[in-house]
Design a protein around this motif. Sequence first.
Motif, short mmCIF file in Angstrom:
data_model
loop_
_atom_site.label_atom_id
_atom_site.label_comp_id
_atom_site.label_asym_id
_atom_site.label_seq_id
_atom_site.Cartn_x
_atom_site.Cartn_y
_atom_site.Cartn_z
N LEU A 53 -17.38 -35.42 -16.45
CA LEU A 53 -17.41 -36.61 -15.60
C LEU A 53 -16.30 -37.55 -16.03
N PHE A 54 -15.45 -37.95 -15.07
CA PHE A 54 -14.42 -38.94 -15.33
C PHE A 54 -14.85 -40.23 -14.64
N THR A 55 -15.13 -41.25 -15.43
CA THR A 55 -15.73 -42.43 -14.82
C THR A 55 -15.25 -43.72 -15.47
N THR A 56 -15.87 -44.83 -15.09
CA THR A 56 -15.42 -46.15 -15.51
C THR A 56 -16.58 -47.02 -16.00
N SER A 57 -16.23 -48.27 -16.30
CA SER A 57 -17.23 -49.27 -16.70
C SER A 57 -18.38 -49.36 -15.69
N SER A 58 -18.06 -49.16 -14.43
CA SER A 58 -19.05 -49.35 -13.37
C SER A 58 -20.32 -48.54 -13.58
N THR A 59 -20.17 -47.25 -13.87
CA THR A 59 -21.35 -46.39 -13.94
C THR A 59 -22.10 -46.49 -15.26
N HIS A 60 -21.38 -46.85 -16.34
CA HIS A 60 -22.01 -46.78 -17.67
C HIS A 60 -22.17 -48.12 -18.38
N ALA A 61 -21.54 -49.18 -17.88
CA ALA A 61 -21.68 -50.48 -18.54
C ALA A 61 -22.21 -51.56 -17.62
N ILE A 62 -22.04 -51.39 -16.31
CA ILE A 62 -22.44 -52.44 -15.37
C ILE A 62 -23.64 -52.01 -14.51
N SER A 63 -23.52 -50.90 -13.81
CA SER A 63 -24.58 -50.48 -12.89
C SER A 63 -25.95 -50.33 -13.55
N PRO A 64 -26.05 -49.83 -14.79
CA PRO A 64 -27.38 -49.72 -15.39
C PRO A 64 -28.14 -51.04 -15.47
N HIS A 65 -27.42 -52.16 -15.46
CA HIS A 65 -28.06 -53.47 -15.54
C HIS A 65 -28.23 -54.12 -14.17
N LEU A 66 -27.58 -53.53 -13.17
CA LEU A 66 -27.76 -53.99 -11.79
C LEU A 66 -28.76 -53.12 -11.05
N MET A 67 -28.88 -51.87 -11.48
CA MET A 67 -29.75 -50.90 -10.81
C MET A 67 -30.72 -50.31 -11.83
N PRO A 68 -31.76 -51.02 -12.16
CA PRO A 68 -32.68 -50.56 -13.22
C PRO A 68 -33.40 -49.25 -12.90
N ARG A 69 -33.36 -48.81 -11.65
CA ARG A 69 -34.05 -47.58 -11.28
C ARG A 69 -33.09 -46.40 -11.15
N LEU A 70 -31.98 -46.44 -11.83
CA LEU A 70 -31.05 -45.32 -11.80
C LEU A 70 -31.73 -44.03 -12.26
N SER A 71 -31.29 -42.92 -11.72
CA SER A 71 -31.89 -41.63 -12.08
C SER A 71 -31.42 -41.12 -13.44
N TYR A 72 -30.45 -41.79 -14.04
CA TYR A 72 -29.97 -41.37 -15.34
C TYR A 72 -29.99 -42.53 -16.33
N LYS A 73 -30.01 -42.18 -17.60
CA LYS A 73 -29.92 -43.17 -18.68
C LYS A 73 -28.65 -42.89 -19.45
N VAL A 74 -27.78 -43.91 -19.54
CA VAL A 74 -26.46 -43.68 -20.11
C VAL A 74 -26.52 -43.27 -21.58
N ASP A 75 -27.55 -43.70 -22.30
CA ASP A 75 -27.62 -43.39 -23.73
C ASP A 75 -28.40 -42.11 -24.02
N GLN A 76 -28.88 -41.43 -22.99
CA GLN A 76 -29.67 -40.22 -23.20
C GLN A 76 -29.15 -39.01 -22.43
N ASP A 77 -28.61 -39.22 -21.26
CA ASP A 77 -28.30 -38.12 -20.35
C ASP A 77 -26.85 -37.69 -20.35
#
Length: 346
Positions: A112-136
């Motif tokens: 996966l090639f990604t940015t701040s959006s998916t791993h530093a910002i969205s997890p705090h804007l979208m608490p019901r994400l299907s993934y957890k950045v520190d586990q998945d």
Amino acid sequence: MNQIDAARNHDRSALALLPGRRAVIGALLLAGLCTGTLAHADAATDAWPNKPVRLVVPFPASGATDLISRVIAQRVSQELGQQFVVDNKPGAGGTIGAAEAVKAAPDGYTLLFTTSSTHAISPHLMPRLSYKVDQDFTPIAHMADAASVLLVTPSLPVKNVQELIAYAKANPGRLNYASSGNGTIVHLNALEFAARAGVKLTHVPYKGTAQSITDLAAGQVHLLFDSIPTGMPHVASGRLKALAVTSLQRSALAPDLPTIAESGLPGYSSVTWFGVYGPAGMKPELVAKVNAAFNKAVQNPEVASALAKLGAEPAKAGTPAQFQAMVKADGARWARIIKDNNITLD
């Protein structure tokens, strides 16, 4: 004891030893299987990549993340002699593609090639994400950073950040700023600036920063944190004024501009980072090999030159652990800004 009794006793002794023998034989077989499995895993790591690698980019084609990923992927392909295929999976701020990459086998053939959006910002804007950045995910490598530039309308009587802060304090509530939408890095940059400066600014969200340039030039909005490649041409033409860049160190893309940190707000720093992840469960030896390949590619002078045209600068070669620590710190900072300002998505 006759010969018949002796033979019977010998048979009983042999039978008594059978469970022990079975245990020993079983242990030897298991050891052989484990050794074979480890050898197979080592061979798979040594052979990587022996087939095309899929590089999921969770943003649209021709966007900044897509273009940056292609520059780097092309160089990795040349270095390793194997094709790295960019697969765009856009949607929901990058979270759809990120969620898809999680499901792949941890064999190094889907990254996966990604940015701040998916791993530093969205997890705090979208608490019901299907993934957890520190586990998945398996963090692999920090690839590049893109700073923003603080732009102001030419009619605003300020020449630097300190004058802007003084003007905002003398005119509370009169200044507004454009953004590309709630929860975007553009929005968050302005919020952190206002918080550190102790000023009140009014948010005017647009569907994209490009749409706000005309209003900024006309003085209908006063501030904008834009990307360097899209903002600086308007500065060169005289339509806008640039006050500073958001990176902690001066940007090679705009070396004459000071940083916000050195202009009166010590510690202010914000960049959009780009990095490579794999699914959870990748073996450390494989992670190290992928990390080395991508680090080598992004340090290539031709890659650095291509990235500069896209508004990004190569990150220093680092370990997966360093990348993970950086993302964790970045996420904590944006979590605080999002919570303090009660930001929700449109």
